[in-house]
Design an enzyme around this catalytic site. Structure first.
Site, PDB file in Angstrom:
ATOM      1  CG  HIS A  44      45.720 -36.663  28.800  1.00 50.91           C
ATOM      2  ND1 HIS A  44      47.073 -36.766  29.016  1.00 50.91           N
ATOM      3  CD2 HIS A  44      45.170 -37.798  29.293  1.00 50.91           C
ATOM      4  CE1 HIS A  44      47.328 -37.925  29.612  1.00 50.91           C
ATOM      5  NE2 HIS A  44      46.186 -38.569  29.802  1.00 50.91           N
ATOM      6  CD  GLU A  80      45.156 -43.950  34.334  1.00 50.69           C
ATOM      7  OE1 GLU A  80      44.118 -43.266  34.350  1.00 50.69           O
ATOM      8  OE2 GLU A  80      45.437 -44.713  33.405  1.00 50.69           O
ATOM      9  CD  GLU A 107      34.178 -37.404  25.681  1.00 51.04           C
ATOM     10  OE1 GLU A 107      34.575 -38.504  25.236  1.00 51.04           O
ATOM     11  OE2 GLU A 107      34.839 -36.351  25.584  1.00 51.04           O
ATOM     12  CB  THR A 163      35.089 -46.694  23.404  1.00 58.13           C
ATOM     13  OG1 THR A 163      33.984 -45.993  23.959  1.00 58.13           O
ATOM     14  CG2 THR A 163      35.332 -47.985  24.175  1.00 58.13           C
ATOM     15  CB  SER A 166      35.696 -41.641  30.512  1.00 56.98           C
ATOM     16  OG  SER A 166      36.963 -42.135  30.206  1.00 56.98           O
ATOM     17  N   GLY A 224      30.265 -46.560  20.797  1.00 60.50           N
ATOM     18  CA  GLY A 224      31.309 -46.714  21.808  1.00 60.50           C
ATOM     19  C   GLY A 224      30.766 -47.536  22.963  1.00 60.50           C
ATOM     20  CD  GLN A 246      47.352 -44.268  24.871  1.00 59.98           C
ATOM     21  OE1 GLN A 246      48.051 -43.935  25.824  1.00 59.98           O
ATOM     22  NE2 GLN A 246      47.639 -43.922  23.645  1.00 59.98           N
ATOM     23  N   GLY A 248      42.977 -47.229  30.999  1.00 58.80           N
ATOM     24  CA  GLY A 248      42.201 -48.309  31.554  1.00 58.80           C
ATOM     25  C   GLY A 248      40.841 -47.894  32.048  1.00 58.80           C
ATOM     26  NE  ARG A 262      37.375 -38.334  31.884  1.00 57.11           N
ATOM     27  CZ  ARG A 262      38.407 -39.122  31.577  1.00 57.11           C
ATOM     28  NH1 ARG A 262      38.488 -40.343  32.078  1.00 57.11           N
ATOM     29  NH2 ARG A 262      39.351 -38.700  30.762  1.00 57.11           N
ATOM     30  CG  HIS A 274      41.872 -36.738  27.215  1.00 54.89           C
ATOM     31  ND1 HIS A 274      42.317 -37.634  26.273  1.00 54.89           N
ATOM     32  CD2 HIS A 274      41.613 -37.478  28.328  1.00 54.89           C
ATOM     33  CE1 HIS A 274      42.334 -38.863  26.785  1.00 54.89           C
ATOM     34  NE2 HIS A 274      41.890 -38.794  28.030  1.00 54.89           N
ATOM     35  NE  ARG A 312      43.888 -37.401  33.056  1.00 55.68           N
ATOM     36  CZ  ARG A 312      43.254 -38.331  32.401  1.00 55.68           C
ATOM     37  NH1 ARG A 312      42.220 -38.016  31.658  1.00 55.68           N
ATOM     38  NH2 ARG A 312      43.640 -39.569  32.456  1.00 55.68           N
ATOM     39  CG  ASP A 346      28.504 -35.202  14.749  1.00 54.65           C
ATOM     40  OD1 ASP A 346      29.078 -34.104  14.658  1.00 54.65           O
ATOM     41  OD2 ASP A 346      28.863 -36.206  14.125  1.00 54.65           O
TER      42      ASP A 346
END
Ligand code: SIN
Length: 531
Positions: free
Chosen positions: A242, A126, A369, A56, A385, A27, A60, A62, A380, A345, A288, A221
């Protein structure tokens, strides 16, 4: 019961290879690191599926960045702190907002095509941002554009080798440090990669919950591997839900970007009433966790919807990916109410690192992450991110280069072979076992928690441990990793007797007077004020 069982140990001799730097995860953090590492040695980047398949690529909304000078940077810092609810590592937040513009300019030089109007970069807003500072690309496909442009750049660097369809099994340790990792390739073969420094940039773990916006690869993992090797893991109880994933029976929990609310979407309940005024003065653009809990409460009386019918802008053009998805369900943003509900999320916690990506184990680094620098605190800020991956991926790479020049080369480091493959096919039992774990996590260790639910989850985990999938196939490895992640989240959530950020306890609805981080290491949980 120990939280993490070691992978099955079978005494055959797996193939082995040497590289200077091993990066697990492709990512934004892994690729940003690889680009910098390539100047100092050979780099192997491994990823579990195709290169394009990472969290990644699914981003969506940004990438938040303060491009307007000092005052703008200071405001971004303040917003990051406020969203993190008292738990943000201020040094990390400073680095994030100050280095952000430099790193984003680098992305622009590498050809990332953010959306522009009359030649100027377009910025949106946002939740919990005090101003519009979010760059986006192709409307709502920002992550994909960044991933594609980074990959284009990486592919042109001869020192970087890319290996797809490869799963991390366990870290190799020798002479008191991490010296690479054991991997499972796409054909089921086991490979020991010996490296001077190893970076875990393997992303989050949304698959630990039955409802998630994350792709199937997000099974935690890297965090589980680090935990088994003895690394400290921090703040795992802080899972961001989210507020607005698509909610229709049989449909995936596709992300309905927060940028929809940034462009004016209302949230309405089953009676068609806007309700956010009863929960927060910032209404639909509240933090959020507040919006997610408000939707959960309103959902008790029926479905909750995003309503953009009053927005005059051409939403199909602004959100082509979301529009394309909704068309499959005969829904249109400008015309219809869109049913939504929260979904797991983003993991604020992860492998404990300093701001240079150093974990508590020499030779092991983490970024993005999978890592916990404390930059997000308990919650966050939206669109921080991608910036985190970019900034801290580069910082980790610099530390890997400078630290490894002081370590003996891997050729001098004896590394015993640790595991080899055991043929075990994918089976319905493993899938059922994973589903059982995810459903229980959603119910008992999810958005609203209390001691009784968390204790029920611990009992469920103990009973799942008795039937833990075995073998060295990818799904069995993921199942064991999910169990480790679920166990750490649940133990940390049970130990935190307060509500803060994304962690909400019905039985402890207030903040503690002191903000403390949780740390889980070798089956022991502790809390401390600084990390
Ligand atoms: C979104 O588009 O709503 C997600 C952005 C983020 O999680 O930062």
């Amino acid at each position: 019961m120990p939280i993490a069982e070691a992978s099955p140990d079978h005494a055959t001799d797996p193939a082995s290879q040497q590289v200077d730097f091993l990066v697990i995860g492709a990512g934004i953090a892994g690729l940003s690191a690889a680009i910098r590492l390539a100047g100092a040695g050979s780099v192997l980047v491994v990823t579990k599926e195709e290169l394009a398949e990472s969290n990644t690529a699914y981003a969506q909304g940004g990438i938040a960045v303060a491009l307007g000078g000092e005052e703008d940077v200071a405001l971004h810092y303040e917003d990051t702190l406020a969203a993190g609810d008292g738990l943000v590592n201020r040094e990390a937040a400073h680095i994030l907002v100050e280095q952000g513009p430099k790193r984003v300019e680098e992305l622009l030089r590498w050809g990332t095509a953010f959306d522009r109007e009359h030649g100027e970069l377009m910025l949106t807003r946002e939740g919990a941002h005090s101003r519009s500072r979010i760059l986006h690309a192709n409307g709502d496909a920002t992550g994909r554009e960044i991933a594609v442009s980074l990959l284009r750049h990486v592919r042109a660097i001869p020192n970087i080798r890319l290996m797809e369809w490869t799963t991390g099994v366990d870290l190799l340790q020798a002479s008191g440090r991490v010296a690479g990792a054991t991997l499972l390739d796409g054909e089921g073969g086991i490979l020991n990669i010996h490296a001077r420094a190893t970076l875990l940039a393997s992303g989050g773990a949304g698959q630990v919950y039955s409802d998630t916006t994350n792709p199937a690869v997000a099974t935690g993992d890297g965090i589980a591997m680090a935990y088994r090797a003895g690394a400290a893991i921090s703040d795992m109880e802080f899972y961001q839900f989210h507020p607005t994933a698509f909610s229709q029976s049989g449909a995936p929990r596709f992300l309905m970007s927060e940028a929809l609310r940034g462009e004016g979407a209302y949230l309405v309940n089953a009676k068609g009433e806007r309700f956010m005024q009863r929960y927060h003065p910032l209404l639909e653009l509240a933090p959020r966790d507040v919006v997610a809990r408000a939707i959960t409460m309103e959902s008790l009386d029926g479905p909750v919807y995003l309503d953009m019918r009053h927005v005059t802008k051409d939403l199909h053009a602004r959100f082509p990916g979301i529009s394309h998805f909704l068309a499959k369900y005969r829904l249109e943003l400008n015309r219809d109410l869109i049913p939504v509900r929260p979904a797991a999320h983003y993991l604020m916690g992860g492998i404990l690192t300093d701001v240079h990506g150093r974990t508590t184990l020499p030779g092991l680094y983490a970024a993005g992450e999978a890592a916990c620098t404390g930059v997000h605190g308990a919650n966050r800020l939206a669109s921080n991110s991608l910036l985190e991956g970019l900034v801290f991926g580069a910082f980790a790479a610099d530390a890997m280069v400078s630290d490894s020049s002081r370590l003996p080369s891997v050729e001098q480091t004896p590394v015993p072979p640790q595991v080899s493959g055991e043929g075990s096919t994918l089976d319905a039992n493993t899938e059922r076992w994973i589903e059982d774990l995810r459903t229980n996590m959603w119910k008992h260790s999810g958005l609203l928690r209390d001691a009784s639910g968390l204790e029920t989850m611990q009992r469920a985990l103990a009973s799942l441990a008795d039937t833990m999938p075995r073998g060295l196939n990818r799904r069995a490895i993921e199942a064991r990793n999910l169990h480790t992640i679920a166990s750490i989240i649940t133990a940390s959530a049970l130990g935190r007797h307060e509500s803060r950020g994304a962690h909400f306890r019905n039985d402890y609805p207030q903040h503690d007077s002191e903000a403390r981080h949780s740390i889980m290491q070798r089956d022991e949980l502790r809390f401390q004020s600084r990390i």
